[in-house]
Structure formats: structure tokens, C-alpha cells
Write a protein that holds these residues in place. Sequence first.
Motif, PDB file in Angstrom:
ATOM      1  N   TYR A  45       0.845  -1.203   0.000  1.00 29.44           N
ATOM      2  CA  TYR A  45       0.000   0.000   0.000  1.00 29.44           C
ATOM      3  C   TYR A  45       0.877   1.249   0.000  1.00 29.44           C
ATOM      4  O   TYR A  45       0.561   2.257  -0.639  1.00 29.44           O
ATOM      5  N   ARG A  46       2.006   1.164   0.709  1.00 30.73           N
ATOM      6  CA  ARG A  46       2.932   2.302   0.734  1.00 30.73           C
ATOM      7  C   ARG A  46       3.549   2.530  -0.646  1.00 30.73           C
ATOM      8  O   ARG A  46       3.794   3.668  -1.047  1.00 30.73           O
ATOM      9  N   ALA A  47       3.842   1.434  -1.377  1.00 31.00           N
ATOM     10  CA  ALA A  47       4.445   1.579  -2.711  1.00 31.00           C
ATOM     11  C   ALA A  47       3.478   2.322  -3.637  1.00 31.00           C
ATOM     12  O   ALA A  47       3.876   3.227  -4.383  1.00 31.00           O
ATOM     13  N   ALA A 106      -0.979   5.886   2.392  1.00 34.68           N
ATOM     14  CA  ALA A 106      -1.267   4.459   2.175  1.00 34.68           C
ATOM     15  C   ALA A 106      -2.569   4.097   2.872  1.00 34.68           C
ATOM     16  O   ALA A 106      -3.406   3.370   2.329  1.00 34.68           O
ATOM     17  N   SER A 107      -2.759   4.612   4.070  1.00 39.55           N
ATOM     18  CA  SER A 107      -3.961   4.318   4.832  1.00 39.55           C
ATOM     19  C   SER A 107      -5.200   4.843   4.101  1.00 39.55           C
ATOM     20  O   SER A 107      -6.222   4.159   3.993  1.00 39.55           O
ATOM     21  N   ALA A 108      -5.091   6.055   3.565  1.00 40.81           N
ATOM     22  CA  ALA A 108      -6.219   6.636   2.825  1.00 40.81           C
ATOM     23  C   ALA A 108      -6.506   5.830   1.555  1.00 40.81           C
ATOM     24  O   ALA A 108      -7.661   5.504   1.250  1.00 40.81           O
ATOM     25  N   ARG A 190      -9.185   5.419  10.954  1.00 38.38           N
ATOM     26  CA  ARG A 190      -9.494   5.210   9.533  1.00 38.38           C
ATOM     27  C   ARG A 190      -9.431   3.729   9.169  1.00 38.38           C
ATOM     28  O   ARG A 190     -10.298   3.196   8.492  1.00 38.38           O
ATOM     29  N   ASP A 191      -8.369   3.031   9.643  1.00 42.90           N
ATOM     30  CA  ASP A 191      -8.201   1.621   9.268  1.00 42.90           C
ATOM     31  C   ASP A 191      -9.318   0.745   9.857  1.00 42.90           C
ATOM     32  O   ASP A 191      -9.715  -0.250   9.261  1.00 42.90           O
ATOM     33  N   ARG A 192      -9.840   1.154  11.033  1.00 46.02           N
ATOM     34  CA  ARG A 192     -10.887   0.342  11.680  1.00 46.02           C
ATOM     35  C   ARG A 192     -12.270   0.612  11.120  1.00 46.02           C
ATOM     36  O   ARG A 192     -13.139  -0.252  11.185  1.00 46.02           O
TER      37      ARG A 192
HETATM   38  O1   DC Z   1       1.572  -1.396   8.229  1.00 51.15           O
HETATM   39  P1   DC Z   1       1.775  -0.040   7.609  1.00 51.15           P
HETATM   40  O2   DC Z   1       1.761   1.079   8.594  1.00 51.15           O
HETATM   41  O3   DC Z   1       2.997  -0.008   6.735  1.00 51.15           O
HETATM   42  O4   DC Z   1       0.507   0.149   6.615  1.00 51.15           O
HETATM   43  C1   DC Z   1       0.238   1.360   5.979  1.00 51.15           C
HETATM   44  C2   DC Z   1      -1.264   1.450   5.699  1.00 51.15           C
HETATM   45  O5   DC Z   1      -1.626   0.475   4.701  1.00 51.15           O
HETATM   46  C3   DC Z   1      -2.161   1.145   6.885  1.00 51.15           C
HETATM   47  O6   DC Z   1      -2.427   2.297   7.662  1.00 51.15           O
HETATM   48  C4   DC Z   1      -3.414   0.590   6.259  1.00 51.15           C
HETATM   49  C5   DC Z   1      -2.918  -0.051   4.984  1.00 51.15           C
HETATM   50  N1   DC Z   1      -2.864  -1.504   5.058  1.00 51.15           N
HETATM   51  C6   DC Z   1      -4.038  -2.182   4.841  1.00 51.15           C
HETATM   52  O7   DC Z   1      -5.081  -1.561   4.666  1.00 51.15           O
HETATM   53  N2   DC Z   1      -4.050  -3.537   4.814  1.00 51.15           N
HETATM   54  C7   DC Z   1      -2.932  -4.243   5.025  1.00 51.15           C
HETATM   55  N3   DC Z   1      -2.963  -5.576   4.985  1.00 51.15           N
HETATM   56  C8   DC Z   1      -1.713  -3.559   5.300  1.00 51.15           C
HETATM   57  C9   DC Z   1      -1.723  -2.180   5.321  1.00 51.15           C
END
Ligand code: DC
Length: 240
Positions: A45-47, A106-108, A190-192
Motif C-alpha cells: 500500500y505504501r508503494a 497508504a492508509s487513505a 481510519r483503518d478500523r
Molecule cells: O503497516 P503499515 O503502517 O505499513 O501500513 C500502511 C497502511 O496500509 C495502513 O495504515 C493501512 C494499509 N494496510 C491495509 O489496509 N491492509 C494491510 N494488509 C496492510 C496495510
Amino acid sequence: MTDAHDYKDAPVVAIDGPAGAGKSTVARAVAKRLGLIYADTGKLYRALALKAADVGISVDDKTGIEALCGETDIGYRYIDGESRVFLDGADVTDKLAASEKVGELASALSALAEVRTALLEVQRSLARPPGLVMEGRDIGTVVFPDATVKFYLDASVEERAGRRLKDLLAKGENVTFEEVAEQLRARDERDRNRKVAPLRRADDAVYVDTTDMSFDEVVNCLVGHVKRGLGNAEDDETGH
Ligand code: DC
């Protein structure tokens, strides 16, 4: 794919949890102890976030992001015992972990269904002998719902912020505890709460609260569970 997958020859250890819970370092150590492949899915996701930022496409531009997914090549290559992340043919692994800004983006991006679909098969393709330790947010719930052993790694937001602050200060970044804690809270939120594949503990995941545990204790705990899950607990010299 998961129905057909032979988990006997290629067991999958799924590790999920919020940002800053220590998933990456723990998953890497567990994989090393067990001789399995290690994969950090946040880096995928970061890439994509790195590329979106480079070409100047905003998260709100759904059509642009969809097109970007179609024309971007993101994948893992296994080099010297490590899965490295390649973006359009270039190894970007070392560029991805450091930046909170890339993590935020990445999260967004990861809340978008097209993004998650584009990265799903890349993740599943890593499940091959000798087996895989994969960490992220939805590994035990969506990517490998039939994983051999699942963990949900957690820690209080204060503990996670403290650990992250230490890393950031060591890298020379100028941030405060409160700023880091606030970023983590926002990312957790956001992730939850996203609609697609939100961060949540799978019903059959082992919950590990690492707040008061040392790194070695966490690794030993997970290795013990995996060995029991694989049916060779007698090899577990740690007694966990
Ligand atoms: O683990 P990280 O902080 O490098 O992940 C960055 C973002 O990528 C995280 O905030 C949400 C997303 N992510 C995701 O949605 N699903 C995953 N399996 C891994 C990361």
C-alpha cells in the motif's frame, strides 16, 4: 484460491493489528525462527502511495487512482531470505517504511476497494512452500481467512506512540509524543472504520497485548503458538 491452497505444505501465519504494534519486527523474527517467508503487506500500500504522490494523483480522484492501479506493477521478489517490494521494476523496499506521510497516504488509499482488489492476488501468490508469515490489517480476515494460525497484535496507543517516537527521534525527525500519538489515533480510526476489509480481530485469532511484553517474549509467544498449530510443540524449546 484459499480453498485450493494446501496449507500442509505451505502454512500461513497471519498477523494483524494497528499501526505501531510491532508487527513488522515481530513477524520478521518469527519467520526467521520458523524458516518461513516473511511479508509486510503495508509496504504494498505504501508503494502505491509513493507512486500516487510522485505522479500527483489525489486520493479523492477515484478515476485517477483506478487508472493508476491498472498501470502500476507492484509485487514481491524474494531476495536473500527477504521479500522485497518492487514498484514498476525498481526495489523501493527501503524507501517505504520511514515516512509517516507515506503511511498516512497508504492508509487513505487502502480504504478504496479498487486498491485492495488490485493488491489481493499479489499477497496470495506468496503462499508457497516452505510457508509464510504475513502481516497487515486484513490478513486473517480477508487475504487468508483459512490461515493456519492467526494473531492480533495490539498495544496501548501510549505504548505504540512511545515506541514509534523512539524510532523517529533516532532517525533525526523533529516530532513530539503527542503528535505521534495523534497520528496513530487518526490512522487507527481510519483503518478500523473503512467499509472494505477494515482492521479487526478475526474470531479465531490469538489476541496478544504486547504493552507490557518484551520483544523476545512476544516472539517466543507467537513461535510457541505456531509450533502447536503445526503439531510440533515438542520442538518448542521456549516453553511458551
Ligand atoms: O503497516 P503499515 O503502517 O505499513 O501500513 C500502511 C497502511 O496500509 C495502513 O495504515 C493501512 C494499509 N494496510 C491495509 O489496509 N491492509 C494491510 N494488509 C496492510 C496495510
